[in-house]
Design a protein around this motif. Structure first.
Motif, PDB file in Angstrom:
ATOM      1  N   ARG A  94     -77.061  22.938  -7.695  1.00 23.44           N
ATOM      2  CA  ARG A  94     -76.500  21.930  -8.047  1.00 23.44           C
ATOM      3  C   ARG A  94     -76.571  21.589  -9.668  1.00 23.44           C
ATOM      4  O   ARG A  94     -76.146  21.040 -10.773  1.00 23.44           O
ATOM      5  CB  ARG A  94     -76.963  20.450  -7.668  1.00 23.44           C
ATOM      6  CG  ARG A  94     -75.705  19.292  -7.554  1.00 23.44           C
ATOM      7  CD  ARG A  94     -76.237  17.792  -6.973  1.00 23.44           C
ATOM      8  NE  ARG A  94     -76.269  18.025  -5.495  1.00 23.44           N
ATOM      9  CZ  ARG A  94     -75.448  17.360  -4.794  1.00 23.44           C
ATOM     10  NH1 ARG A  94     -74.089  17.495  -5.061  1.00 23.44           N
ATOM     11  NH2 ARG A  94     -75.406  18.333  -3.786  1.00 23.44           N
ATOM     12  N   GLN A  95     -77.868  21.584  -9.705  1.00 24.41           N
ATOM     13  CA  GLN A  95     -78.607  20.726 -11.459  1.00 24.41           C
ATOM     14  C   GLN A  95     -78.529  22.002 -12.157  1.00 24.41           C
ATOM     15  O   GLN A  95     -78.000  21.339 -13.621  1.00 24.41           O
ATOM     16  CB  GLN A  95     -79.819  20.558 -10.776  1.00 24.41           C
ATOM     17  CG  GLN A  95     -80.401  19.317 -10.954  1.00 24.41           C
ATOM     18  CD  GLN A  95     -81.751  19.109 -10.637  1.00 24.41           C
ATOM     19  OE1 GLN A  95     -82.494  20.247 -10.132  1.00 24.41           O
ATOM     20  NE2 GLN A  95     -82.707  18.290 -10.667  1.00 24.41           N
ATOM     21  N   ASN A  96     -78.321  23.497 -12.534  1.00 22.33           N
ATOM     22  CA  ASN A  96     -78.334  24.326 -12.976  1.00 22.33           C
ATOM     23  C   ASN A  96     -77.198  24.675 -13.104  1.00 22.33           C
ATOM     24  O   ASN A  96     -76.251  24.681 -14.599  1.00 22.33           O
ATOM     25  CB  ASN A  96     -78.351  25.923 -11.885  1.00 22.33           C
ATOM     26  CG  ASN A  96     -79.806  26.321 -12.161  1.00 22.33           C
ATOM     27  OD1 ASN A  96     -80.075  26.619 -13.634  1.00 22.33           O
ATOM     28  ND2 ASN A  96     -80.649  26.375 -11.368  1.00 22.33           N
ATOM     29  N   LEU A  97     -75.796  23.992 -12.400  1.00 23.86           N
ATOM     30  CA  LEU A  97     -74.248  24.150 -12.308  1.00 23.86           C
ATOM     31  C   LEU A  97     -74.091  22.701 -13.235  1.00 23.86           C
ATOM     32  O   LEU A  97     -73.210  23.051 -14.245  1.00 23.86           O
ATOM     33  CB  LEU A  97     -73.477  23.906 -10.888  1.00 23.86           C
ATOM     34  CG  LEU A  97     -73.457  24.772  -9.987  1.00 23.86           C
ATOM     35  CD1 LEU A  97     -72.733  24.582  -8.820  1.00 23.86           C
ATOM     36  CD2 LEU A  97     -73.355  25.731 -10.480  1.00 23.86           C
ATOM     37  N   ASN A  98     -74.962  21.594 -13.104  1.00 26.69           N
ATOM     38  CA  ASN A  98     -74.669  20.585 -14.368  1.00 26.69           C
ATOM     39  C   ASN A  98     -75.114  20.681 -15.159  1.00 26.69           C
ATOM     40  O   ASN A  98     -74.720  20.372 -16.922  1.00 26.69           O
ATOM     41  CB  ASN A  98     -75.254  19.328 -14.137  1.00 26.69           C
ATOM     42  CG  ASN A  98     -74.468  18.691 -12.112  1.00 26.69           C
ATOM     43  OD1 ASN A  98     -73.467  18.621 -12.208  1.00 26.69           O
ATOM     44  ND2 ASN A  98     -75.467  18.312 -11.641  1.00 26.69           N
ATOM     45  N   TYR A  99     -75.622  21.531 -15.634  1.00 26.83           N
ATOM     46  CA  TYR A  99     -76.087  22.381 -17.163  1.00 26.83           C
ATOM     47  C   TYR A  99     -75.597  22.961 -17.876  1.00 26.83           C
ATOM     48  O   TYR A  99     -74.537  22.458 -18.732  1.00 26.83           O
ATOM     49  CB  TYR A  99     -77.631  23.242 -17.104  1.00 26.83           C
ATOM     50  CG  TYR A  99     -78.080  23.270 -18.187  1.00 26.83           C
ATOM     51  CD1 TYR A  99     -78.683  23.161 -19.102  1.00 26.83           C
ATOM     52  CD2 TYR A  99     -77.131  25.032 -18.189  1.00 26.83           C
ATOM     53  CE1 TYR A  99     -78.942  23.782 -20.761  1.00 26.83           C
ATOM     54  CE2 TYR A  99     -77.873  25.071 -20.040  1.00 26.83           C
ATOM     55  CZ  TYR A  99     -78.937  24.724 -20.656  1.00 26.83           C
ATOM     56  OH  TYR A  99     -79.020  25.203 -22.018  1.00 26.83           O
ATOM     57  N   GLY A 100     -74.565  23.599 -17.120  1.00 28.76           N
ATOM     58  CA  GLY A 100     -72.961  24.590 -17.670  1.00 28.76           C
ATOM     59  C   GLY A 100     -71.775  22.802 -18.129  1.00 28.76           C
ATOM     60  O   GLY A 100     -71.789  22.957 -18.976  1.00 28.76           O
ATOM     61  N   ARG A 101     -72.081  22.067 -17.396  1.00 23.69           N
ATOM     62  CA  ARG A 101     -71.079  21.232 -17.325  1.00 23.69           C
ATOM     63  C   ARG A 101     -71.190  19.738 -19.137  1.00 23.69           C
ATOM     64  O   ARG A 101     -70.752  19.726 -19.581  1.00 23.69           O
ATOM     65  CB  ARG A 101     -70.985  20.140 -16.646  1.00 23.69           C
ATOM     66  CG  ARG A 101     -70.225  20.837 -14.920  1.00 23.69           C
ATOM     67  CD  ARG A 101     -70.532  19.388 -14.409  1.00 23.69           C
ATOM     68  NE  ARG A 101     -69.846  18.328 -14.825  1.00 23.69           N
ATOM     69  CZ  ARG A 101     -69.385  17.385 -14.155  1.00 23.69           C
ATOM     70  NH1 ARG A 101     -70.415  16.879 -12.782  1.00 23.69           N
ATOM     71  NH2 ARG A 101     -68.852  16.246 -14.699  1.00 23.69           N
ATOM     72  N   TRP A 102     -72.631  20.340 -19.335  1.00 27.45           N
ATOM     73  CA  TRP A 102     -73.166  19.823 -20.193  1.00 27.45           C
ATOM     74  C   TRP A 102     -72.122  20.437 -22.078  1.00 27.45           C
ATOM     75  O   TRP A 102     -72.355  19.791 -22.867  1.00 27.45           O
ATOM     76  CB  TRP A 102     -74.736  20.073 -20.740  1.00 27.45           C
ATOM     77  CG  TRP A 102     -75.574  19.167 -19.825  1.00 27.45           C
ATOM     78  CD1 TRP A 102     -74.748  18.114 -18.947  1.00 27.45           C
ATOM     79  CD2 TRP A 102     -76.661  18.890 -19.482  1.00 27.45           C
ATOM     80  NE1 TRP A 102     -76.114  17.347 -18.129  1.00 27.45           N
ATOM     81  CE2 TRP A 102     -77.175  17.868 -18.711  1.00 27.45           C
ATOM     82  CE3 TRP A 102     -77.675  19.701 -20.121  1.00 27.45           C
ATOM     83  CZ2 TRP A 102     -78.337  17.651 -18.477  1.00 27.45           C
ATOM     84  CZ3 TRP A 102     -79.331  19.757 -19.591  1.00 27.45           C
ATOM     85  CH2 TRP A 102     -78.934  19.125 -18.495  1.00 27.45           C
ATOM     86  N   PHE A 103     -72.159  21.913 -21.628  1.00 27.88           N
ATOM     87  CA  PHE A 103     -71.401  22.740 -22.380  1.00 27.88           C
ATOM     88  C   PHE A 103     -70.194  22.392 -22.491  1.00 27.88           C
ATOM     89  O   PHE A 103     -69.199  23.128 -23.738  1.00 27.88           O
ATOM     90  CB  PHE A 103     -71.607  23.786 -22.388  1.00 27.88           C
ATOM     91  CG  PHE A 103     -73.163  24.184 -23.332  1.00 27.88           C
ATOM     92  CD1 PHE A 103     -73.801  24.215 -24.414  1.00 27.88           C
ATOM     93  CD2 PHE A 103     -75.005  24.486 -21.617  1.00 27.88           C
ATOM     94  CE1 PHE A 103     -75.409  24.617 -24.458  1.00 27.88           C
ATOM     95  CE2 PHE A 103     -75.033  24.407 -22.481  1.00 27.88           C
ATOM     96  CZ  PHE A 103     -76.355  24.434 -23.224  1.00 27.88           C
ATOM     97  N   SER A 104     -69.034  21.885 -21.950  1.00 29.89           N
ATOM     98  CA  SER A 104     -67.900  21.444 -21.568  1.00 29.89           C
ATOM     99  C   SER A 104     -67.679  20.445 -22.553  1.00 29.89           C
ATOM    100  O   SER A 104     -68.668  19.367 -23.457  1.00 29.89           O
ATOM    101  CB  SER A 104     -67.386  20.887 -20.550  1.00 29.89           C
ATOM    102  OG  SER A 104     -66.299  20.604 -20.463  1.00 29.89           O
ATOM    103  N   PRO A 105     -67.000  20.759 -23.958  1.00 33.89           N
ATOM    104  CA  PRO A 105     -66.832  20.187 -25.439  1.00 33.89           C
ATOM    105  C   PRO A 105     -65.886  18.648 -24.569  1.00 33.89           C
ATOM    106  O   PRO A 105     -65.723  18.813 -24.170  1.00 33.89           O
ATOM    107  CB  PRO A 105     -65.714  20.869 -26.253  1.00 33.89           C
ATOM    108  CG  PRO A 105     -64.841  21.986 -25.871  1.00 33.89           C
ATOM    109  CD  PRO A 105     -66.130  22.293 -23.949  1.00 33.89           C
ATOM    110  N   LYS A 106     -66.337  17.546 -25.261  1.00 34.78           N
ATOM    111  CA  LYS A 106     -65.439  16.705 -26.053  1.00 34.78           C
ATOM    112  C   LYS A 106     -64.079  16.503 -25.622  1.00 34.78           C
ATOM    113  O   LYS A 106     -63.660  17.634 -26.401  1.00 34.78           O
ATOM    114  CB  LYS A 106     -65.971  15.244 -26.738  1.00 34.78           C
ATOM    115  CG  LYS A 106     -67.581  15.291 -25.897  1.00 34.78           C
ATOM    116  CD  LYS A 106     -68.313  13.809 -26.564  1.00 34.78           C
ATOM    117  CE  LYS A 106     -69.873  13.484 -26.638  1.00 34.78           C
ATOM    118  NZ  LYS A 106     -69.883  12.800 -26.695  1.00 34.78           N
ATOM    119  N   GLY A 107     -62.935  15.997 -25.041  1.00 34.73           N
ATOM    120  CA  GLY A 107     -61.475  16.018 -25.537  1.00 34.73           C
ATOM    121  C   GLY A 107     -60.841  16.913 -24.964  1.00 34.73           C
ATOM    122  O   GLY A 107     -59.662  17.311 -25.091  1.00 34.73           O
TER     123      GLY A 107
END
Length: 240
Positions: A94-107
């Protein structure tokens, strides 16, 4: 979204001089080891700066050496899946997957974690550590992490090469679902006829750093140039 690539680059005695275009779906860079597939995908990703060339995704110019344009990797919004999963060993799935979400650009509209988890069949793995996963499970998590960064393009560099035949058979149906349901263009590097025939819409056949043929998978894999680009153990025919 169309991808256009032209690249000329020297790596020691090896010279890469290749060009192709793709209009979405799965484009496979296919050829023997040492044909230049990984060198080309690294140029697309921005991990290698070519001596000469152009890389364009849609209307967005990412590389144009004549004009001095080079967009760094972290600004290209591409997902990259390597041969090894490269998960963080101290984090849960779950934490590895959430790491990917940090790179999803704003907007931008972020990819739904529940959809990605369902697409890749990793719901039962979320609380486990990478050390307790099979090779196929690790690769599915790595793909999920890349998807959750909301990439415009997904680059996959022989993601099944480190797996045995049983693990490959386990993960291939998930790659087919990814192709059919995710709606993200994919560049897929492989030297396996079976993988490419099953997954690719378009094939770029490479030999010695050059493109030998480009076209629909059935045409290229059924054409006479396949023998020069495939390993002997991969020889065969493609029937529709």
């Amino acid at each position: 979204m169309s991808l256009a690539v032209e690249a000329r680059h020297r790596l020691g005695d090896f010279i890469l001089d290749a060009a192709f275009t793709s209009d979405g779906g799965v484009t496979a860079l296919f050829g023997r080891s040492g044909s230049g597939k990984t060198s080309l995908i690294r140029i697309i990703a921005g991990l290698t700066r070519p001596a000469e060339g152009v890389v364009r995704l849609g209307e967005d110019v990412l590389v144009d050496t004549a004009r001095g344009i080079f967009v760094p990797p972290h600004r290209r919004r591409f997902g990259y899946v390597f041969q090894e999963a490269r998960l963080f060993p101290h984090l849960t799935v779950r934490q590895n997957l959430n790491y990917g979400r940090w790179f999803s650009p704003k907007g931008t509209r972020p990819e739904s974690p529940d959809r990605v988890v369902g697409l890749l069949g990793i719901g039962d793995l979320l609380d486990r550590q990478p050390a307790n996963l099979s090779g196929g499970e690790k690769q599915r998590v790595a793909i999920g992490r890349a998807l959750l960064a909301s990439p415009r393009l997904l680059l996959m560099d022989e993601p099944l090469a480190a797996l045995d035949e049983e693990r490959k058979a386990e993960i291939l149906p998930y790659l087919e679902r990814l192709r059919d349901e995710a709606g993200i263009p994919i560049v897929y590097v492989s030297h396996s006829v079976a993988e490419v025939a099953r997954l690719a819409d378009r094939v770029v056949l490479m030999t010695g750093g050059r493109v030998e043929a480009v076209g629909p998978a059935s045409d290229v894999l059924g054409g006479p140039r396949l023998a020069s680009a495939a390993d002997r153990r991969e020889a065969g025919s493609v029937l529709s």
